[in-house]
Design a protein around this motif. Structure first.
Motif, PDB file in Angstrom:
ATOM      1  N   THR A 165     -17.597  40.433 -12.104  1.00  0.00           N
ATOM      2  CA  THR A 165     -16.769  39.594 -11.369  1.00  0.00           C
ATOM      3  C   THR A 165     -17.144  39.766  -9.752  1.00  0.00           C
ATOM      4  O   THR A 165     -17.810  41.026  -9.552  1.00  0.00           O
ATOM      5  N   GLU A 166     -17.009  38.886  -8.846  1.00  0.00           N
ATOM      6  CA  GLU A 166     -17.342  39.355  -7.629  1.00  0.00           C
ATOM      7  C   GLU A 166     -16.414  38.225  -6.789  1.00  0.00           C
ATOM      8  O   GLU A 166     -16.223  37.100  -7.031  1.00  0.00           O
ATOM      9  N   GLU A 167     -15.649  38.833  -5.804  1.00  0.00           N
ATOM     10  CA  GLU A 167     -14.959  38.127  -4.858  1.00  0.00           C
ATOM     11  C   GLU A 167     -15.558  37.212  -4.166  1.00  0.00           C
ATOM     12  O   GLU A 167     -16.768  37.370  -4.104  1.00  0.00           O
ATOM     13  N   ARG A 168     -15.077  35.700  -4.191  1.00  0.00           N
ATOM     14  CA  ARG A 168     -15.819  34.950  -3.186  1.00  0.00           C
ATOM     15  C   ARG A 168     -15.238  34.848  -1.738  1.00  0.00           C
ATOM     16  O   ARG A 168     -14.249  35.136  -1.453  1.00  0.00           O
ATOM     17  N   PRO A 169     -16.206  34.484  -0.545  1.00  0.00           N
ATOM     18  CA  PRO A 169     -15.839  34.857   0.656  1.00  0.00           C
ATOM     19  C   PRO A 169     -14.740  33.597   1.034  1.00  0.00           C
ATOM     20  O   PRO A 169     -14.731  32.420   0.359  1.00  0.00           O
ATOM     21  N   SER A 170     -13.820  33.951   1.692  1.00  0.00           N
ATOM     22  CA  SER A 170     -12.647  33.195   1.907  1.00  0.00           C
ATOM     23  C   SER A 170     -12.873  31.547   2.541  1.00  0.00           C
ATOM     24  O   SER A 170     -12.060  30.813   2.336  1.00  0.00           O
ATOM     25  N   TRP A 171     -14.214  31.544   3.146  1.00  0.00           N
ATOM     26  CA  TRP A 171     -14.413  30.244   3.881  1.00  0.00           C
ATOM     27  C   TRP A 171     -14.878  29.201   2.744  1.00  0.00           C
ATOM     28  O   TRP A 171     -14.944  27.785   3.002  1.00  0.00           O
ATOM     29  N   GLY A 172     -15.112  29.416   1.624  1.00  0.00           N
ATOM     30  CA  GLY A 172     -15.635  28.495   0.620  1.00  0.00           C
ATOM     31  C   GLY A 172     -16.751  27.712   1.089  1.00  0.00           C
ATOM     32  O   GLY A 172     -16.587  26.369   1.377  1.00  0.00           O
ATOM     33  N   TYR A 173     -17.902  28.331   1.122  1.00  0.00           N
ATOM     34  CA  TYR A 173     -19.248  27.626   1.674  1.00  0.00           C
ATOM     35  C   TYR A 173     -19.379  26.331   1.068  1.00  0.00           C
ATOM     36  O   TYR A 173     -20.053  25.177   1.670  1.00  0.00           O
ATOM     37  N   ALA A 174     -19.392  26.251  -0.378  1.00  0.00           N
ATOM     38  CA  ALA A 174     -19.947  24.900  -0.940  1.00  0.00           C
ATOM     39  C   ALA A 174     -19.132  23.637  -0.634  1.00  0.00           C
ATOM     40  O   ALA A 174     -19.449  22.740  -0.507  1.00  0.00           O
ATOM     41  N   VAL A 175     -17.533  24.117  -0.237  1.00  0.00           N
ATOM     42  CA  VAL A 175     -16.684  22.887  -0.106  1.00  0.00           C
ATOM     43  C   VAL A 175     -17.063  22.782   1.361  1.00  0.00           C
ATOM     44  O   VAL A 175     -16.993  21.339   1.704  1.00  0.00           O
ATOM     45  N   LEU A 176     -17.253  23.628   2.486  1.00  0.00           N
ATOM     46  CA  LEU A 176     -17.827  23.253   3.732  1.00  0.00           C
ATOM     47  C   LEU A 176     -18.822  22.352   3.929  1.00  0.00           C
ATOM     48  O   LEU A 176     -18.794  21.607   4.544  1.00  0.00           O
TER      49      LEU A 176
END
Length: 264
Positions: free
Chosen positions: A35-46
């Motif tokens: 498991t890996e936490e994902r950055p809060s900014w959500g790159y792919a959505v941005l």
């Protein structure tokens, strides 16, 4: 997320991790194993939001095209007139081409350390997720005045708990590589204005030794020259440690760049 059972033999798990194909940047195989936490900014959505407003887009070092494909899907029904991507590893070029061609994107085989094969000012948006290193002069060159570079970079000492388990303590200058403030200075030296820079440290867990083997085969720069045979004693010891103590914990580092080319 539920961990995989740990009662399987070391040999079986290592063989499984060594057999999984490494093409592309699809990490779905790790489901239940790491498991890996994902950055809060959500790159792919941005990236999808920016794609919806762009005319000509370049994705640098696209891997297997998975992230760009997702972002293009988020941008629908709006889409750029031109979408291009570069990739340097031949198996990934083939995978990205098959995935992105139906979306009208062109994949260009280009070495990661070579000038970008595009004209000056060809794009109003340049994207990249986890480039090996950003070539700021080339990024600035292919951007139009007023164009933007949006990217998620790997930060300093990312997953170094695992790296140093195999390689031992690394020099301070190696641990300081990929520093976001140093990259900011390099971007500005190339003529870009950095309008946003965010960094996060994220928890990563490896639940079995197969996940470790596949990760090090897939992300080849972590432990250069990694093979199961070369590191068999360390792998066996780590397998026993995971069985006794639970997941091996490391921390990834990521930073989000938002830079613009000034209008002169």
């Amino acid at each position: 997320m539920t961990a995989m059972p740990t009662h399987r033999s070391f040999e079986d798990l290592v063989a499984e991790g060594a057999a999984v194909p490494t093409e592309g940047w699809d990490f779905s195989w790790f489901e239940g194993r790491a498991t890996e936490e994902r950055p809060s900014w959500g790159y792919a959505v941005l990236a999808g939001e920016r794609l919806a407003r762009a005319e000509a887009v370049l994705d640098i070092q696209t891997g297997g095209g998975e992230v760009l494909d997702f972002a293009l899907g988020r941008a629908e029904p709006a889409r750029p007139v031109l979408v291009a991507a570069t990739e340097g590893w031949p198996p990934n070029v083939a995978k990205a081409t098959a995935l992105l061609r139906p979306r009208g994107a062109v994949v260009v085989a280009a070495p990661d350390d070579a000038p970008l094969p595009f004209a000056d000012g060809a794009f109003d948006l340049v994207l990249s997720r986890h480039p090996v290193r950003p070539y700021w002069d080339e990024i600035a060159r292919v951007l139009r005045p007023g164009g933007a570079y949006l990217a998620q970079h790997v930060g300093p000492a990312s997953v170094f708990e695992l790296v140093e388990y195999f390689l031992g303590p690394l020099p301070a200058e190696v641990r300081a590589g990929r520093d976001p403030e140093r990259e900011r200075a390099e971007a500005e030296a190339a003529g870009l204005d950095v309008v946003g820079l965010r960094a996060e440290r994220l928890r990563t867990e490896f639940h079995d030794i197969a996940a470790v083997v596949h990760f090090l085969r897939k992300v080849v720069w972590m432990v250069p020259g990694f093979t199961v045979a070369a590191y068999e004693p360390q792998l066996r010891a780590l397998h026993e440690r995971i069985g006794q103590e639970g997941p091996f914990v490391a921390h990834s580092t990521r930073h989000l760049f938002d830079a613009r080319k000034p209008v002169r």
